[in-house]
Structure formats: C-alpha cells, structure tokens
Design an enzyme around this catalytic site. Structure first.
Site, PDB file in Angstrom:
ATOM      1  N   ARG A  89       0.174   4.032  -8.386  1.00 27.78           N
ATOM      2  CA  ARG A  89      -0.291   4.543  -8.084  1.00 27.78           C
ATOM      3  C   ARG A  89      -0.144   6.072  -8.981  1.00 27.78           C
ATOM      4  O   ARG A  89      -1.479   6.729  -8.776  1.00 27.78           O
ATOM      5  CB  ARG A  89       0.331   5.249  -6.698  1.00 27.78           C
ATOM      6  N   GLU A 144      15.014   5.477  -6.209  1.00 25.24           N
ATOM      7  CA  GLU A 144      15.283   5.254  -5.503  1.00 25.24           C
ATOM      8  C   GLU A 144      15.458   4.093  -4.943  1.00 25.24           C
ATOM      9  O   GLU A 144      16.859   4.098  -3.969  1.00 25.24           O
ATOM     10  CB  GLU A 144      14.281   6.874  -4.906  1.00 25.24           C
TER      11      GLU A 144
END
Ligand code: AMP
Length: 171
Positions: free
Chosen positions: A59, A96
C-alpha cells in the site's frame, strides 16, 4: 479530514482475531479523497529539498508513487523478499501481526539522496523503522516519514523518535 476518515473502512479481526484492519480501498477508489490524501501527505514537505520518495510494498506503493509524482521526484520501492531482480540489501522486522522482510535494490539510493518515506499506516512502527534502516544502509538521508493513518496506542512514533513524522488520521 472527517471525510477522509469516513472513507476508511474498519474490518474487525482481519487478518487475525483482535486486529482492526484499516481498509484504504474505499479511499483510493474515490478520486476526490485520493487527491486530498496525497496533497495532505506532501503538504509539509513542499519547500524542502527532496529527491526520492520510498514506499513499502504494497500500500506504500499507491500513496508513495502518487506523492513522488506530485513532488516531481522519483519513487523507490521496498519489496517483499525475492521480488527485486537485481542485487539487494534486506532487513527483517516484527509486525503487529507476524514478522516480515523488506528488500531494496543496492543502487536505488546513495548518499546524495534525501528521502521522504511513505506508507499507508504506522502501527507498531516496526515496518517504518526497518525501512529507515534499509534506506540508511544505502547512505541516503531520511528527511521525514509520512503516513495516511497512525494507530496512536501502538506507539510507533516512539520507535521513530529521531525522524520527523507526519500522519493525517489518528486512531
Ligand atoms: P507496523 O510495522 O506494526 O507499524 O505495521 C505497519 C504496516 O502493517 C503497514 O505497512 C500497514 O499497511 C500494515 N498494518 C499494520 N496494522 C494494520 C492495520 N490495523 N490495518 C491495516 N494495515 C495495517
């Protein structure tokens, strides 16, 4: 900024339980929101001497290449392992959700380059700090890091305390 926030979709428990995934696909499909996002991302850096935008797969490529286009400078991709065809430098880091590795072409940047790092989102900051290390391995200078979204409670900003950080939307 509220319209921008409204164009980001929350997907609970993706890609695994407990993660609130911020889906930017509605934002990038909306031409007005896409333009606003890219303009806001680069706005603080318009007067600075920059000569490359670096973006992370995948992205970061969307916002990074548009930011480079708007700034009139080149774009350098940081890619997942095995994708770049020429000699590479690589770095491993924690996410994460899981761990990962990024690579850059050896000749993509050098000590003459002043870089703006761009990604869609900063969470723990692991991706961004690894990217900064990769850029610095090539001798380039990081002028700033820009993100569309910052997840404040994960404190990624603390990992990047030596760099200038610009984020558009905070959660
Ligand atoms: P981190 O390394 O923890 O700062 O994670 C940042 C990278 O993982 C970015 O490239 C994001 O695209 C992706 N990412 C991490 N958490 C999320 C999330 N909650 N929603 C969407 N993307 C995320």
């Amino acid at each position: 900024m509220q319209r921008l926030e409204a164009s980001i979709r929350n997907i609970p428990d993706f890609p695994k339980p407990g993660i609130q995934f911020k889906d930017i696909t509605p934002l990038v499909k909306d031409p007005a929101m896409l333009k606003l996002t890219v303009h806001q991302l680069i706005q603080p850096f318009l007067g600075l001497k920059l000569n490359a935008v670096v973006g992370m797969e995948a992205r970061g490529f969307i916002f990074g290449s548009l930011a480079a286009w708007e700034l009139g400078i080149g774009f350098v991709p940081l890619r997942k392992p095995g994708k770049l065809p020429y000699d590479v430098q690589s770095v491993s880091y924690d996410l994460e959700y899981g761990s990962a590795e990024l690579e850059v072409h050896n000749d993509a940047l050098n000590s003459n380059d002043r870089v703006l790092l761009v990604d869609d989102l900063i969470a723990t900051g692991g991706t961004a700090i690894a990217s900064c290390q990769l850029i610095e391995k090539l001798g380039a200078e990081i002028v700033a890091c820009a993100f569309v979204i910052e997840l404040d409670e994960l404190k990624g900003r603390e990992k990047l305390s030596q760099y200038r950080i610009h984020s558009l939307i905070h959660y």
